[in-house]
Design a protein around this motif. Structure first.
Motif, PDB file in Angstrom:
ATOM      1  N   ALA A 293      44.986  50.532  27.167  1.00 38.61           N
ATOM      2  CA  ALA A 293      44.856  49.726  28.393  1.00 38.61           C
ATOM      3  C   ALA A 293      44.505  48.277  28.047  1.00 38.61           C
ATOM      4  O   ALA A 293      45.093  47.325  28.600  1.00 38.61           O
ATOM      5  N   GLY A 294      43.573  48.095  27.111  1.00 38.61           N
ATOM      6  CA  GLY A 294      43.188  46.735  26.712  1.00 38.61           C
ATOM      7  C   GLY A 294      44.300  46.049  25.942  1.00 38.61           C
ATOM      8  O   GLY A 294      44.560  44.854  26.123  1.00 38.61           O
TER       9      GLY A 294
ATOM     10  N   LYS B 189      38.026  33.428  28.251  1.00 44.28           N
ATOM     11  CA  LYS B 189      39.178  33.810  29.090  1.00 44.28           C
ATOM     12  C   LYS B 189      39.665  35.212  28.747  1.00 44.28           C
ATOM     13  O   LYS B 189      40.107  35.953  29.625  1.00 44.28           O
ATOM     14  N   VAL B 190      39.592  35.563  27.464  1.00 44.84           N
ATOM     15  CA  VAL B 190      40.052  36.906  27.080  1.00 44.84           C
ATOM     16  C   VAL B 190      39.062  37.951  27.595  1.00 44.84           C
ATOM     17  O   VAL B 190      39.462  38.985  28.149  1.00 44.84           O
ATOM     18  N   ILE B 191      37.782  37.659  27.474  1.00 41.14           N
ATOM     19  CA  ILE B 191      36.765  38.626  27.918  1.00 41.14           C
ATOM     20  C   ILE B 191      36.798  38.828  29.439  1.00 41.14           C
ATOM     21  O   ILE B 191      36.463  39.895  29.933  1.00 41.14           O
ATOM     22  N   GLU B 192      37.234  37.813  30.162  1.00 39.60           N
ATOM     23  CA  GLU B 192      37.391  38.001  31.611  1.00 39.60           C
ATOM     24  C   GLU B 192      38.386  39.123  31.921  1.00 39.60           C
ATOM     25  O   GLU B 192      38.312  39.777  32.952  1.00 39.60           O
ATOM     26  N   ARG B 193      39.353  39.313  31.008  1.00 40.50           N
ATOM     27  CA  ARG B 193      40.424  40.294  31.282  1.00 40.50           C
ATOM     28  C   ARG B 193      40.216  41.626  30.548  1.00 40.50           C
ATOM     29  O   ARG B 193      40.645  42.669  31.033  1.00 40.50           O
ATOM     30  N   VAL B 194      39.607  41.581  29.353  1.00 38.88           N
ATOM     31  CA  VAL B 194      39.434  42.793  28.527  1.00 38.88           C
ATOM     32  C   VAL B 194      38.032  42.779  27.932  1.00 38.88           C
ATOM     33  O   VAL B 194      37.637  41.794  27.307  1.00 38.88           O
ATOM     34  N   GLY B 195      37.287  43.897  28.104  1.00 43.65           N
ATOM     35  CA  GLY B 195      35.926  43.964  27.603  1.00 43.65           C
ATOM     36  C   GLY B 195      35.845  44.180  26.096  1.00 43.65           C
ATOM     37  O   GLY B 195      36.870  44.155  25.394  1.00 43.65           O
TER      38      GLY B 195
END
Ligand code: DON
Length: 331
Positions: free
Chosen positions: A125-126, A92-98
């Motif tokens: 930004a992240g 879920k976190v990777i969906e929002r921040v690379g």
């Protein structure tokens, strides 16, 4: 120090001598400048310099201004990320921040062209996206959640510096612009202002070099504070946090850092630096003058010397890593 004692410090009289030698070699360093884009930070005394090591066996060694408080700034990004990973899980976190290095400055206005996500959680930004996720999860209690978890990692109660918070809130228009762009690309939904405000508060938490060393030691000890014994972060979240700290923690100096120093670290523009040697120790420094990339000049030099003298580079032949410590840790 000979290689056979590298990394095991708790009963060793040498760490203090090594820290003292590094400190006195670097105290005369005059490069870098105190950050002034947040007006309150410009008041820092460039001569103050503290170094600290906290081991996973609970020992702490420090020299110089290791008890001087300063604001955590971007070092908070690593610990907030760890919290988000624990609450949401990696996917879920990777969906929002690379998790890719951006090769850009910490405050770069740039998103991954393929995914539209912020490149990683260590750039603003992240980090603002991560803070927005914490706010979504905890609502009005989000600051308390962050403060409580950072405090548990440090082993003492941490607070926000109101002066620095107000100073950044009054001048942080670039971060507000990033907040609106995050909303535009869909990384944040709804009003972005509260998330940016929480990010300013999170960056304004007061710490010392000793606190940061203990917070680092908590990560080094796979999430368990070595002194209190409390499991502060989940094992899986720590693994992912350290990976991203390793590849992105020093912004557009991260590649050089891995080559040269060889362990995960995170810098803050007020002059803090925190490093993690897996299963061995947290290392921290405070010295306000930073280079053009926002990394503390004395801090980086100190970490470089400690890495060389203690054999801490992850791929150094003399780094015995977890096996060496695990074999000798008191039960
Ligand atoms: O967002 C900012 O500009 C600051 N609150 C934090 C920046 C920072 O620490 C960059 N690191 N070296």
């Amino acid at each position: 120090m000979n290689a056979s004692s590298a990394g095991i410090l708790s009963d060793d009289p040498e760490p203090l001598a090594i820290l003292t030698a590094v400190h006195s070699r670097l105290i005369g360093e005059r490069d870098g400048a105190v950050a002034d884009y947040i007006p309150e930070l410009a008041k820092a005394d460039p001569s103050r310099f503290g170094l600290a090591i906290a081991t996973t066996t609970g020992a702490c060694y420090s020299v110089g201004d290791a008890e001087l408080e300063f604001t955590i700034q971007s070092i908070s990004k690593a610990f907030a990320y760890c919290l988000a990973l624990e609450i949401y899980g990696r996917e879920k976190v990777i969906e929002r921040v690379g998790v890719e290095p951006s090769g850009d400055a910490f405050n770069g206005i740039v998103f991954d062209p393929h995914t539209n996500r912020p490149f990683n959680p260590m750039v603003n930004a992240g980090a603002i996206t991560v803070t927005a996720m914490l706010q979504d999860a905890a609502g009005d209690s989000a600051l308390k959640l962050i403060l409580d978890r950072f405090s548990e990692a440090a082993g003492r109660s941490l607070v926000v510096c109101e002066n620095v918070y107000h100073s950044e809130a009054q001048t942080g228009h670039r971060n507000r612009a990033i907040g609106y762009l995050l909303r535009n690309v869909g990384a944040i939904s709804g009003n972005c202002e509260p998330a940016v405000d929480l990010y300013f508060r999170q960056c304004s938490i007061l710490v010392t070099a000793n606190d940061l060393a203990r917070m680092g030691a908590t990560l080094a000890n796979i999430g368990q504070n070595p002194v209190t014994g409390r499991q502060v972060y989940s094992v899986a979240a720590v693994r992912d946090t350290l990976s991203v700290m390793f590849s992105c923690g020093m912004y557009d100096y991260s590649g050089n850092w891995i080559l040269d120093v060889g362990f995960p670290a995170k810098s803050g523009v007020s002059g803090g630096l925190a490093g993690v040697i897996n299963r061995q120790m947290g290392i921290a420094s405070y010295s306000a003058p930073v280079d053009v990339k926002g990394n503390s000049v004395r801090g980086m030099a100190a970490f470089r010397q400690l890495s060389d003298e203690l054999g801490l580079h992850a791929f150094e032949w003399s780094n015995y890593g977890s096996q060496y410590l695990r074999a000798r840790a008191p039960q």
